[in-house]
Design an enzyme around this catalytic site. Structure first.
Site, PDB file in Angstrom:
ATOM      1  N   CYS A  38     -27.500 -23.886  43.960  1.00  0.00           N
ATOM      2  CA  CYS A  38     -28.550 -25.073  44.710  1.00  0.00           C
ATOM      3  C   CYS A  38     -29.012 -24.282  45.559  1.00  0.00           C
ATOM      4  O   CYS A  38     -28.460 -23.748  46.642  1.00  0.00           O
ATOM      5  CB  CYS A  38     -27.687 -26.212  45.344  1.00  0.00           C
ATOM      6  SG  CYS A  38     -28.928 -27.135  46.125  1.00  0.00           S
ATOM      7  N   CYS A  87     -35.512 -24.035  42.908  1.00  0.00           N
ATOM      8  CA  CYS A  87     -34.695 -24.921  42.641  1.00  0.00           C
ATOM      9  C   CYS A  87     -34.081 -24.973  41.073  1.00  0.00           C
ATOM     10  O   CYS A  87     -34.691 -24.908  40.400  1.00  0.00           O
ATOM     11  CB  CYS A  87     -35.444 -26.385  42.874  1.00  0.00           C
ATOM     12  SG  CYS A  87     -34.407 -27.685  42.411  1.00  0.00           S
TER      13      CYS A  87
END
Length: 279
Positions: free
Chosen positions: A74, A184
């Site tokens: 992440c 992302c």
């Protein structure tokens, strides 16, 4: 033996499945434990302290499961928590970062775009990357508003997400950029949509393969890779359940469904409760 221990992978939700897929492709014999903090997803609009507390809590939980390494799959969690995780947990920890350096090297127009969450874009770690590696390349940074939520629901191709993605990308296209950095891990699942929207005008940089290779390097250096001489004779379905464990702090059935849809694995998921770490 330590080398048969699983590799932990953590994310706010399902985005890290793109990293999981890359790891499985280069380390097919390794046991993997994927933890999605889906109850608290997405992290992109959360406060810095919340992101840190959740990531540290999940990292601690993974360590308690005796993983031999952790991949923070992440970008937002990496930006705010990677250094603290490394200080607190004495195992290899690999983070993910947007590919600013390769974008600056490859761009011919000297303009590149970055699509990331709001939290990642405002983080000190991301802005340090920009200052260190952008050089004479100008970066147009865009927040992917609403994209993570759609992907968490399994939507990677509907007219609604195509429209939202087009809105996010248009300022980058208008700036004469020739390169796009995905900041992302969720956005890896939008590659087909991106190629359609941009008509291949942008070279897209996604670092999931580089992260998998970095994991291989670290495990090799520390002699933690599983012994590949061991032959596993289970069926394909049984093999998946032996080598892959999926857990979620939210809806476990939804995680299993999304994993089947996005990366083609057929494994049941478990619900777990994980406390936030005290800061």
């Amino acid at each position: 033996m330590q080398n048969v221990a699983p590799i932990g992978i953590l994310d706010s939700g399902v985005g890290g499945l793109s990293i999981l897929r890359a790891i499985r492709s280069v380390l097919p014999n390794e046991r993997l434990l994927y933890c999605a903090d889906s109850y608290h997803a997405p992290y992109g609009e959360r406060e810095d302290s919340f992101i840190t507390a959740r990531t540290l809590g999940i990292g601690r939980w993974l360590a308690e499961q005796r993983v031999k390494a952790i991949v923070v799959a992440c970008n937002t969690a990496t930006a705010y928590t990677l250094l603290t995780l490394r200080e607190r947990l004495h195992i290899p920890i690999i983070g993910v970062e947007p590919g600013i350096k390769p974008a600056a090297l490859w761009s011919r127009t000297r303009v590149a775009g970055v699509l990331a969450t709001t939290s990642t874009l405002k983080s000190a770690r991301f802005n340090t990357l920009l200052s260190q590696y952008s050089g004479d390349c100008r970066f147009i940074c865009q927040g992917g508003h609403g994209l993570v939520e759609a992907i968490e629901a399994g939507d990677i191709s509907s007219p609604v997400i195509i429209r939202n993605l087009s809105t996010c990308i248009q300022p980058i296209l208008d700036s004469s950029a020739d390169t796009l950095v995905l900041g992302c891990t969720h956005y890896s699942f939008l590659l087909n949509a991106l190629y359609t929207i941009t008509s291949d005008q942008l070279r897209i940089i996604d670092t999931h393969k580089a992260i998998a290779c970095q994991l291989v390097r670290q495990l090799t250096e520390q002699q933690l890779l599983v012994n590949t001489d061991t032959t596993i004779t289970h069926s394909k379905t049984t093999l998946s359940s032996v080598l892959l464990r999926l857990v979620s702090t939210g809806n476990a059935a939804q995680l299993a469904h999304i994993a089947r849809k996005l990366i083609g694995v057929n494994v049941n998921a478990e619900h777990v409760k994980i406390a936030s770490e005290l800061l």
